[in-house]
Scaffold this motif. Structure first.
Motif, short mmCIF file in Angstrom:
data_model
loop_
_atom_site.label_atom_id
_atom_site.label_comp_id
_atom_site.label_asym_id
_atom_site.label_seq_id
_atom_site.Cartn_x
_atom_site.Cartn_y
_atom_site.Cartn_z
N LEU A 543 0.83 -1.22 0.00
CA LEU A 543 0.00 0.00 0.00
C LEU A 543 0.86 1.26 0.00
O LEU A 543 0.51 2.26 -0.61
N PHE A 600 -0.24 2.32 7.53
CA PHE A 600 -1.23 1.51 6.80
C PHE A 600 -1.46 0.15 7.46
O PHE A 600 -2.43 -0.52 7.15
N ASN A 604 -6.54 0.18 7.88
CA ASN A 604 -7.70 -0.54 7.35
C ASN A 604 -8.57 -1.17 8.41
O ASN A 604 -9.66 -1.63 8.13
N GLU A 605 -8.06 -1.24 9.64
CA GLU A 605 -8.81 -1.90 10.71
C GLU A 605 -10.13 -1.16 10.93
O GLU A 605 -10.17 0.08 10.91
N THR A 631 -4.36 5.98 -2.40
CA THR A 631 -4.49 4.86 -1.45
C THR A 631 -5.17 5.33 -0.18
O THR A 631 -6.07 4.65 0.34
N LYS A 634 -8.74 5.66 -0.77
CA LYS A 634 -9.39 4.36 -0.90
C LYS A 634 -9.63 3.75 0.49
O LYS A 634 -10.70 3.22 0.77
N ILE A 635 -8.59 3.85 1.34
CA ILE A 635 -8.70 3.26 2.69
C ILE A 635 -9.81 3.95 3.48
O ILE A 635 -10.53 3.32 4.25
N SER A 636 -9.95 5.27 3.25
CA SER A 636 -10.91 6.03 4.06
C SER A 636 -12.36 5.82 3.60
O SER A 636 -13.28 6.36 4.21
N SER A 638 -15.56 3.11 2.14
CA SER A 638 -16.03 1.72 2.10
C SER A 638 -15.93 1.24 0.64
O SER A 638 -15.76 2.07 -0.27
#
Ligand SMILES: Nc1ncnc2c1ncn2[C@@H]1O[C@H](COP(=O)(O)OP(=O)(O)OP(=O)(O)O)[C@@H](O)[C@H]1O
Length: 695
Positions: A543, A600, A604-605, A631, A634-636, A638
């Protein structure tokens, strides 16, 4: 921006003396107060000795020492005793028994000499009888040596378990302390003295101070009493000049031997590799726990338990191999003290001299050695008592440090648990927040107010020194604030337990920590629970676009990354090993990717609601920057694109800032403009000017 310097503490200069004449001090109450009172310079209230300074032996300090003994020393001894009750009792008993040896030795030699004297006088002297007597003396000495060796091995075990307890307790408390607590110069002095106490368990390093001094006092007193008793029973007046000369000669013989370079010392044991590795690991963990530079990350990533466990595991490994070798080395034969034998042989000239003397040589010899021993033991007792007196204050520093409460920790009655928002993210409401760094006259933040809805992205931009990083540190609950209020999910942040709050955040500080450890640990520290999971670490590395960096390293994820300025704490036995073949250095941009991978690891948790990045891509090229922010975005969100985590990032790159939902333009500690990129451009103020200048 956040930098390691931010977390350096104020210089430890003692506070200035008060302007008003000092009023009588109230009697010190807690152990902390007592310890502080012992450090106060005479007649200068509010000014203190530097840590480690020996307390003057005066009435006031003697009273403090007495009170401290009641308040903490006895309790601490009770705890240490409880760690190994049988061995500790045995140690004390052996100490007392062994302290009787010197007097008994003198008495036994006197008996032998007197017997020889009477044999010679009666004409029934034989060399065989002499041989028998000397042999019985040697046998007695061997038994003594064997007991000494057993006592020393037993003492090693007792001290080792006490040392483990003290160090573990100290680490446990140290990792819990937060930045505001550690910023207090008095607290730092306290911790330094507590550290001196812990180090004294390694023995001999600090003016020979040792926790065993207290035990030695008892044994020295016993020794002196036994000698005085012997002298009293022997006093009959006469001293022979030749005996005195021979005594002087015999006393100087061991010195001559050592001058000639004849040594019976045992060679230093070779440190086994496993023990060396464990010691190095222990040292790393200590460094992490004590280092101010790593403190924010230790707090934020909740590394306390992991540090303690890693330290304890390494410690156990080092102790198990160390102890087995100590038991090996403590075998009876290897501990026999040859200089003691030399001393026994020195009696032969005295015996030969008997033929020309009518006095009882035995009593003279015992008298001589007892006088010497009493003088020596009294000197020793005075020095040891002095050290024990100082040791009391260092011990009180340890006890007081155990009672320190992290300043950001809410009181039990005020604490509430963190409640997540139904759809993730964090609602943040900041109202009139102000903050001034300790010792500074100008506030770094003035009357800051803004609101962030769950899932929103905020870019903080502005000039150097405008307060961006300070604001981030407050939002991350690394430092407190003086005025205003901060609500997280509707709850006053001061009522949240920082360690619990930190479980819902991930971050990259501008001057992130570079751990002198493997890539796996450097990345995995972002989420210790998954550090052992190779796929999780590899995913985080991917990531952060750091997979190229890692694959070029000699041992991939297991390569140890070299960091400049890894300063070891000078514990005896502690050292860093830079000889491993799998070491490598990284460039600034490469390190930044590792730090991003660390963030990172946990970003993602589902529990993580807020991502804070302080100049996360300052060393990356434009292409890499764009990818990293893609990235993060994207992680932030759903999988269906709904925002589920808040992102706050500090940047000087306004092309990146425009991607945020809201932008805070900071100038001189205030938010001068707040809104979307378009709204701020329309306003045509400072942000618009800065943006125009950057394109
Ligand atoms: N540890 C500290 N002790 C005292 N003053 C500090 C400390 N850290 C920062 N400051 C001061 O607080 C003010 C705000 O600093 P801060 O680091 O928040 O600015 P910044 O906007 O992040 O700057 P930059 O863009 O240069 O990183 C500055 O005047 C700075 O000198």
């Amino acid at each position: 921006m956040l930098s390691s310097e931010d977390f350096q503490f104020l210089s430890r200069s003692p506070p200035a003396p008060p302007k008003k004449p000092p009023s009588p001090a109230p009697p010190p109450d807690s152990v902390y107060d007592l310890w502080l009172a012992s450090r106060e310079l005479p007649a200068q209230r509010g000014s203190y000795f530097v840590p480690g300074t020996q307390r003057p032996l005066n009435l006031a300090n003697a009273r403090l020492a007495y009170t401290l003994t009641h308040r903490c020393t006895l309790d601490l001894f009770k705890v240490l005793w409880g760690l190994n009750p049988f061995r500790t009792t045995l140690m004390m008993t052996l100490q007392v028994v062994r302290s009787l040896f010197p007097a008994f030795r003198g008495y036994s030699q006197a008996l032998i000499i007197d017997e020889l004297q009477s044999l010679i006088a009666s004409g029934s002297f034989t060399w065989f009888r002499l041989f028998c007597l000397v042999s019985s003396e040697l046998l007695r000495r061997s038994v003594e040596s064997a007991l000494d060796s057993f006592a020393a091995a037993n003492e090693d075990v007792v001290v080792e378990s006490a040392r483990f307890y003290i160090e573990h307790k100290q680490l446990e408390h140290r990792v819990r302390l937060d930045v505001p607590t550690l910023s207090d110069p008095i607290v730092r002095d306290l911790l330094q003295e507590s550290d001196l106490f812990a180090r004294s368990f390694y023995g001999g390093g600090f003016g020979l101070l040792s926790p065993l001094d207290f035990v030695h006092i008892i044994s020295l007193i016993t020794e002196i009493i036994s000698h005085i008793f012997l002298i009293y029973s022997l006093t009959n007046g006469a001293i022979h000049l030749c005996i005195l000369t021979l005594s002087i000669l015999s006393a100087t013989l061991p010195l001559l031997i050592s001058r000639l370079g004849i040594s019976f010392e045992h060679p230093e044991p070779v440190c086994p590799t496993q023990e060396a590795r464990a010691a190095e690991r222990q040292e790393r963990m200590r460094h992490l726990a004590y280092s101010d530079v790593h403190r924010p990350e230790v707090a934020l990533f909740g590394l306390e338990r992991w540090i303690l466990k890693s330290w304890a595991d390494a410690r156990q490994m080092a102790s198990s191999s160390g102890l087995s070798s100590s038991w090996r080395d403590s075998s009876v034969m290897s501990r026999i003290n040859f200089s003691e034998f030399m001393f026994a042989l020195q009696n032969i000239p005295l015996v030969l001299l008997l033929q020309t003397s009518s006095a009882s040589l035995g009593s003279l010899s015992a008298y001589r050695s007892s006088i010497q021993s009493v003088v020596y033991a009294i000197g020793n007792l005075m020095a040891t008592s002095k050290m024990a007196f100082q040791g009391l204050f260092l011990m009180s520093a340890f006890c007081a440090s155990m009672e320190l409460r992290p300043r950001l920790q809410p009181k039990d009655e005020d604490a509430v648990t963190y409640r997540s928002m139904p759809n993730g993210g964090m609602s943040i409401v900041v109202k009139g927040l102000s903050y001034t760094y300790p010792g500074m006259s100008e506030p770094a933040l003035k009357d800051i107010s803004f609101t962030l809805q769950p899932g929103e992205t905020l870019a903080i931009v502005g000039y150097n020194g405008s307060g961006k990083s300070t604001l981030a540190k407050i939002l991350l609950r690394i430092i407190d604030f003086e005025k205003g209020a901060l609500f997280v999910n509707g709850v006053d942040i001061r009522r949240l337990n920082p360690s619990e709050y930190h479980q819902h955040i991930t971050t990259v500080f501008q001057s992130f920590s570079k751990f002198n450890s493997t890539v796996t640990e450097n990345v995995g520290l972002g989420y210790v629970d998954k550090m052992e999971s190779k796929p999780a670490v590899e995913r985080a590395v991917r990531l952060a676009e750091a997979d190229g960096v890692v694959s070029s390293l000699p041992d991939g994820l297991r390569t140890i990354l070299d960091t400049p300025g890894f300063d070891t704490i000078s514990y005896p036995g502690g050292f860093s090993n830079h000889q491993s073949p799998h070491h490598s250095g990284l460039s600034g941009g490469e390190w930044q990717r590792i730090a991003l991978a660390r963030a990172f690891m946990r970003a993602n948790e589902p529990d993580v609601d807020l991502l804070v990045f302080d100049e996360p891509t300052s060393s990356l090229d434009a292409h890499a920057q764009k990818q990293i922010f893609d990235t993060i975005q994207k992680i932030s969100r759903s999988p269906s694109g709904e925002p589920r985590k808040n992102v706050i990032f500090i940047t000087h790159r306004l092309a990146i800032a425009r991607r945020a939902d809201k932008i805070a333009m900071m100038e001189n500690g205030i938010i001068s403009e707040f809104g979307s990129h378009e709204a701020l451009l329309q306003k045509n103020g400072s942000y618009a000017a800065l943006y125009q200048a950057s394109i």
